[in-house]
Structure formats: C-alpha cells, structure tokens
Design an enzyme around this catalytic site. Sequence first.
Site, short mmCIF file in Angstrom:
data_model
loop_
_atom_site.label_atom_id
_atom_site.label_comp_id
_atom_site.label_asym_id
_atom_site.label_seq_id
_atom_site.Cartn_x
_atom_site.Cartn_y
_atom_site.Cartn_z
N SER A 117 55.18 36.48 28.12
CA SER A 117 54.84 35.44 29.09
C SER A 117 53.46 34.90 28.78
O SER A 117 52.71 35.47 28.00
CB SER A 117 54.89 36.00 30.51
OG SER A 117 53.70 36.74 30.75
N LYS A 118 53.15 33.79 29.41
CA LYS A 118 51.87 33.12 29.15
C LYS A 118 50.70 34.01 29.49
O LYS A 118 49.68 33.99 28.82
CB LYS A 118 51.78 31.86 30.01
CG LYS A 118 52.34 30.65 29.32
CD LYS A 118 52.07 29.41 30.15
CE LYS A 118 53.07 28.34 29.75
NZ LYS A 118 53.19 27.27 30.69
N ARG A 119 50.84 34.80 30.54
CA ARG A 119 49.71 35.61 30.99
C ARG A 119 49.88 37.07 30.57
O ARG A 119 49.56 37.98 31.30
CB ARG A 119 49.58 35.55 32.51
CG ARG A 119 49.64 34.17 33.05
CD ARG A 119 48.48 33.83 33.95
NE ARG A 119 48.51 32.44 34.34
CZ ARG A 119 48.16 31.43 33.53
NH1 ARG A 119 47.71 31.67 32.32
NH2 ARG A 119 48.24 30.18 33.95
N ASP A 120 50.41 37.26 29.40
CA ASP A 120 50.66 38.62 28.96
C ASP A 120 49.35 39.36 28.71
O ASP A 120 48.45 38.82 28.08
CB ASP A 120 51.47 38.59 27.66
CG ASP A 120 52.14 39.91 27.39
OD1 ASP A 120 53.35 39.99 27.59
OD2 ASP A 120 51.43 40.86 26.98
#
Length: 455
Positions: A222-225
């Site tokens: 995900s983008k905020r991994d």
Amino acid sequence: MAMVPRFRFAPSPTGTPHIGNLHTALFSWALSRHTGGDFILRIEDTDPERNTPAAAQAMMEALTWLGIDWDEGPDVGGEFGPYVQSARLARHQEIAAQLLAANLAYYGDDPTQQTSQLTNQPLRLRLPRSGETIVHDALRGPIRFDNVLLKDPVLVRSNGRPLYHLAAMVDDHDMGITHVVRGEEWIASAPIHVQLYRALGWQEPVWIHLPLILNKRGQKLSKRDPEGGYLISDFQEAGYLPEALFNYLLLLGWSPDGEQEMVDKWIVRQQFRLERLSTSPAVFDWDKLNWVNRQYLQRLSDERLAGLIRPFLEDAYDDLPMSEAWLVALTAVIRPDIAKLEDAIDLTEWAFVDDFAYTANARAALATPPAHPVILRLISELAALVILDQPTAESILRQMRADLQAAKGWRAPDIFHPIRAALTGHVAGRPLPEIMGIIGKERALQRLARAIRGG
Ligand code: GLU
C-alpha cells in the site's frame, strides 16, 4: 498469415504509477517479447471523475523509464487504434445495443422485466443461472465458478457510461488481443468476461492472472507501507536504477533458467516462458532489491556514478566544493558502500559538513591520553605540506604509526581512532588516507584544530 500473439497493458490513469502497475506491465511485455508477439498499451480512461491525462502521461513515462516499450499505443499509434478507451465509446455503445437486441442484456434490476432504455436504468449482462463458468487460466488451470453465485454485472451505467467489463473486453477483442495478462484481483471478474465473450460469439483470449505482491508481513502493498513507498517516484527518488528495478521485478514471480539473479532484456527474450511463472504470491524484499541495485551501480564507472550522485548531493548540501574531478574522487571513495544513490548523502557527510557533531565513541576516542599528542603531531606533518593527497596521507600515517608505536607503545586504534574522530566525527568509515585526500590540507587542519580545542 500466422497469427502473432498480442499482449496488452491497460492501465486506468488514476494517480501515480506504483510498483504493482509496473510489475503487471513488465510481465505482459516480457511474455510478448519471449513469444515474438506484439505489446499494446491501452489507456482505460473511461472514468472522468478519476482519470487524468497527466496520470496517463506519468504512466507512459514510468514504463519508458523502466525500459518497457510498446508496439502500439496512444503515442505511437497502430492499426487497431485509437488506443485511448474514451475515444472508442461509440463502439462500446454499439456492442451494448447488440447485446440488448439479442436479449443478452437488459435494463434495470429485474432480468424478467422488459424495460426500455428510456427508464434511466443501468444495462446488465444476462448471465446463466445454472451450471458453471470455467475460466481457463494458463498459469492456474481451470478456475470454476458456480453460476448461481454470479450477479448480473452492469455493463452500462444509467447515465450511459460503459463500464470496465464491457469496454475492456470489447477493446481486447477489437484489438486482437490473444493474451490477457493482469493481476490476481481480476480473477473474480473473469467469469463475467468469459460469459461476455461467449455472448458475443468471440474467441476468448488466453487468461493469465499474475500473483499478488506482498510485503514481508504478508500484506498487500500500500501507499503508506511501513517497509517503504511503492510509487515509482519513491524508487526514482531513492536512486534505484531502472535496470535494477527491471531486473528485480522480473524475479518477483518468474525464475530464469539456472536461477541466475542478474537478468536483462536478452535473457527475457530467451527465457521468459509461461511455465516458469509462479502462482504463489511474491514477497517484495528490499534487501534483495538493494543487492541487485548495488550490482548495477558497481558496473558503472566512477565518472558515470558521480554524474548520477551529483543531483542528490546538490539537493542535500549547499555550497559544495564540487569540481568534477573532486566529485569523481569522492565517488570512488564511497562507492563500495552505496546500495542506492540516495545513500551517497549520508556516506559523504564528512566531505561536505565541517561542523559535524561527534558520536559518543568519537568523543571517547578524543578523550584518550594519546589523542592530544597524536593530533598535534598530525597537525605539524600536514602544515609542512603543499598539498595533501591520498598517497601523501598514507605515508604520513604509516610513519606516525611506526614512530609512535616504537616510542610510546601505542597501537593502531590508539592512533587512528582519535584522528578519525577529529576528521569525521566517527570512529569507523572509509580508509583515512582516502578521506584526507578528499577533504584536503586546509579543511583537515581546521578539523584537527577544532578537536584540539575540544570540539
Ligand atoms: N484498467 C484496468 C486496471 O487498470 C485493467 C485491468 C485489466 O488488465 O484488464 O486495473
């Protein structure tokens, strides 16, 4: 005429391209190159609320950056164009009308009701109510779906806008796509697509659903991994080379013959066989990517690597004493430790920042009894020089070590830790002569004097 396999990548231009997009594109492209087929880029921009031309442009730039080329597409054209889905609307509507006329689709929610188009209802595909739909996936074998469980999908919204299922399949058919390569998340929709092809009497393409890519915790990327960013811009900003990312992404779900880890376009052409593709999720491993990137960085000359590092350093440090020759020399010093270009920022801090802080170990080294006399001796050695270069530094240090060991019984760490602490603020790092050659006489003397003053 023998039929050439035709593969495609059909991104929806929303937001910034991420690693999942590029992985899918790369695998479709690689299969096309191995089979001597065509690779087609189609922009699926039928959602006006979410799609932007800028995102389509960013996708094309990301593909090009990675080394993926296409034989047909919005920019290069081709005989099956247009390659922008919104420009094919009339054809989607034509097929929708055809399905409606054949009673294979209906308006509204009730498949038994005859409704007209004027009712402001969505158009749905009429799916069979019994039996099963089998999706023959070339990687996974037959995937069976019980038709009772399938819901009639919307093909055209009540506002007249054709949706993905219809638009993509019509385009795939019209563009002569023989192999649909896409992510595993599309398996659930695949029976709809099979039924759509069947309803239209078209020959189905080969379906290839690629496994997911997960992070080390087994989660979808995900983008905020917490393990790292997965946007292409994240990789570019960190200084991964496109060749390295290309290589690494190929290994996520494909194993080359002989399990080698360095692969290039030539090996793809020779070896990217479907049988060597995996169906289990691939785990994104940053350490492995760093290893691969390092291999590619180490192949570059000092000059070329310096050119790549320069913008990172220019961003990080002001007022650089950066002649080309000096930067190339600095690059040669730090290159063994670089995994990605942005590493150069931390690795070169000693070369740019004179008023660095001392680490605790460095402070301790500067507080030992030999520190003061060692540094004073080095100051007098350097003061006598015209220029300080690496060979000179090496011979001075060697001589100091021999003298001080003989006179005082001091060992290498007693001598070199205080010097290193004074020159860099650390007690570990690249060899001292290399460091001294880079910072030169004046800055070395200033740093030594600062250490004598007590930091
Ligand atoms: N436009 C779809 C997407 O970006 C394409 C799916 C497909 O490859 O069929 O996810």
